[in-house]
Design a protein around this motif. Structure first.
Motif, mmCIF file in Angstrom:
data_model
loop_
_atom_site.group_PDB
_atom_site.id
_atom_site.type_symbol
_atom_site.label_atom_id
_atom_site.label_comp_id
_atom_site.label_asym_id
_atom_site.label_seq_id
_atom_site.Cartn_x
_atom_site.Cartn_y
_atom_site.Cartn_z
ATOM 1 N N ALA A 32 0.816 -1.211 0.000
ATOM 2 C CA ALA A 32 0.000 0.000 0.000
ATOM 3 C C ALA A 32 0.850 1.262 0.000
ATOM 4 C CB ALA A 32 -0.910 0.001 1.226
ATOM 5 N N VAL A 33 2.152 1.149 0.189
ATOM 6 C CA VAL A 33 3.019 2.316 0.319
ATOM 7 C C VAL A 33 3.785 2.532 -0.984
ATOM 8 C CG1 VAL A 33 4.911 3.285 1.638
ATOM 9 C CG2 VAL A 33 3.251 1.823 2.764
ATOM 10 N N ASP A 34 3.742 3.778 -1.490
ATOM 11 C CA ASP A 34 4.471 4.093 -2.709
ATOM 12 C C ASP A 34 5.506 5.182 -2.488
ATOM 13 O OD1 ASP A 34 3.185 2.231 -4.271
ATOM 14 O OD2 ASP A 34 1.578 3.596 -4.837
ATOM 15 N N ASP A 35 5.805 5.524 -1.233
ATOM 16 C CA ASP A 35 6.782 6.537 -0.924
ATOM 17 C C ASP A 35 8.177 5.995 -1.231
ATOM 18 O OD1 ASP A 35 7.995 8.831 0.059
ATOM 19 O OD2 ASP A 35 8.031 8.057 2.124
ATOM 20 N N PRO A 36 8.954 6.667 -2.099
ATOM 21 C CA PRO A 36 10.276 6.145 -2.472
ATOM 22 C C PRO A 36 11.218 5.955 -1.280
ATOM 23 C CG PRO A 36 9.642 7.928 -3.946
ATOM 24 C CD PRO A 36 8.621 7.875 -2.857
ATOM 25 N N LYS A 37 11.202 6.892 -0.325
ATOM 26 C CA LYS A 37 12.093 6.747 0.825
ATOM 27 C C LYS A 37 11.692 5.553 1.680
ATOM 28 C CE LYS A 37 13.653 11.486 1.279
ATOM 29 N NZ LYS A 37 13.766 12.654 2.163
ATOM 30 N N ASP A 84 13.585 -13.518 -2.194
ATOM 31 C CA ASP A 84 12.448 -13.259 -3.084
ATOM 32 C C ASP A 84 11.743 -11.974 -2.677
ATOM 33 O OD1 ASP A 84 10.612 -13.976 -5.200
ATOM 34 O OD2 ASP A 84 9.169 -14.475 -3.613
ATOM 35 N N ASN A 85 11.551 -11.790 -1.389
ATOM 36 C CA ASN A 85 10.923 -10.575 -0.875
ATOM 37 C C ASN A 85 11.773 -9.345 -1.228
ATOM 38 O OD1 ASN A 85 9.084 -8.993 0.600
ATOM 39 N ND2 ASN A 85 10.365 -9.132 2.422
ATOM 40 N N MET A 86 13.086 -9.484 -1.110
ATOM 41 C CA MET A 86 13.979 -8.375 -1.419
ATOM 42 C C MET A 86 13.872 -7.979 -2.888
ATOM 43 S SD MET A 86 18.138 -8.095 -1.075
ATOM 44 C CE MET A 86 18.144 -9.088 0.376
ATOM 45 N N VAL A 87 13.783 -8.961 -3.764
ATOM 46 C CA VAL A 87 13.639 -8.668 -5.197
ATOM 47 C C VAL A 87 12.333 -7.921 -5.455
ATOM 48 C CG1 VAL A 87 13.298 -9.741 -7.453
ATOM 49 C CG2 VAL A 87 15.111 -10.547 -5.975
ATOM 50 N N LYS A 88 11.256 -8.363 -4.815
ATOM 51 C CA LYS A 88 9.964 -7.688 -4.994
ATOM 52 C C LYS A 88 10.012 -6.255 -4.479
ATOM 53 C CE LYS A 88 7.257 -11.931 -4.803
ATOM 54 N NZ LYS A 88 6.389 -12.769 -3.970
ATOM 55 N N LEU A 89 10.655 -6.053 -3.338
ATOM 56 C CA LEU A 89 10.769 -4.705 -2.784
ATOM 57 C C LEU A 89 11.668 -3.824 -3.641
ATOM 58 C CD1 LEU A 89 11.158 -5.566 1.006
ATOM 59 C CD2 LEU A 89 9.182 -4.487 -0.095
ATOM 60 N N ALA A 90 12.725 -4.401 -4.169
ATOM 61 C CA ALA A 90 13.669 -3.629 -4.974
ATOM 62 C C ALA A 90 13.045 -3.160 -6.282
ATOM 63 C CB ALA A 90 14.921 -4.456 -5.260
ATOM 64 N N ASN A 94 13.640 3.011 -7.539
ATOM 65 C CA ASN A 94 14.298 3.441 -8.768
ATOM 66 C C ASN A 94 15.602 4.121 -8.382
ATOM 67 O OD1 ASN A 94 14.950 4.110 -11.364
ATOM 68 N ND2 ASN A 94 13.527 5.822 -11.497
ATOM 69 N N ILE A 95 16.618 3.324 -8.180
ATOM 70 C CA ILE A 95 17.924 3.844 -7.781
ATOM 71 C C ILE A 95 18.897 3.567 -8.909
ATOM 72 C CG2 ILE A 95 19.802 3.656 -6.122
ATOM 73 C CD1 ILE A 95 17.715 2.693 -4.107
ATOM 74 N N GLN A 96 19.571 4.632 -9.328
ATOM 75 C CA GLN A 96 20.546 4.480 -10.406
ATOM 76 C C GLN A 96 21.929 4.788 -9.848
ATOM 77 O OE1 GLN A 96 19.191 6.991 -13.574
ATOM 78 N NE2 GLN A 96 17.364 5.797 -13.902
#
Length: 190
Positions: A32-37, A84-90, A94-96
């Protein structure tokens, strides 16, 4: 991991080496959270949790015996789930990161060197640009002196036109910063 393994692990606290393994699914909390930080913080927490799981795996493997096989399997399953959870969260972040920074880290160097090199490069380019600007200002001044000696009337009308144009540009800039009620817009300082 099936439900019987989850119940066993929850009841025994994860088994060998006296380590507790908490099984939480951070994916549901972050959907439910879309805040980038906040997304980045969730990824950082997942990385830390993965490091903890790797440490637990190390302890289990280093003191492995037949009785520690089940805790080892549980920890491996937790690690796979957390990765798997880390991949979904990552995917939500959007970090370059410049490849040069990653190459420096791979070479065992401090990534601050990249920042220092970029700043030094910017300073050098800024000095070159300033030199060019100063050269054009000198050329303009020299041309105006020569033109004033040769065509004094035309240079005077040029200066009047230029002054009027500058005044009009300034007036337009001020008008754009005015609000309908007559107040001025104030630039916020960052």
């Amino acid at each position: 991991m099936d439900s019987s393994q989850s119940a066993l692990t929850a009841g025994t606290g994860g088994g060998g080496n006296g380590m507790m393994i908490s099984q939480t699914n951070d994916t549901a909390a972050t959907t439910a959270v879309d805040d980038p930080k906040q997304n980045l913080n969730h990824v950082i927490n997942s990385i830390q949790k993965t490091l903890g799981l790797l440490h637990q795996l190390y302890l289990t493997v280093s003191s492995f015996n037949a009785a520690s096989q089940l805790p080892l399997l549980h920890r491996l399953n937790f690690l796979v789930t957390e990765l798997d959870n880390m991949v979904k969260l990552a995917e939500k972040c959007n970090i370059q990161i410049p490849m040069e920074v990653l190459n420096l880290i791979d070479d065992g160097k401090n990534p601050d060197e990249f920042t220092r090199d970029v700043i030094n490069s910017c300073i050098a380019k800024n000095q070159i640009t300033k030199g060019k600007t100063d050269a054009f200002k000198g050329l303009r001044k020299h041309l105006m002196e020569e033109l004033e000696q040769t065509f004094p009337d035309e240079v005077e009308s040029y200066r009047e036109i230029r002054a009027a144009s500058a005044a009009e540009s300034k007036r337009l800039a001020q008008a754009q910063s005015m609000l309908p009620n007559g107040d001025m817009k104030v630039k916020s300082e960052l």
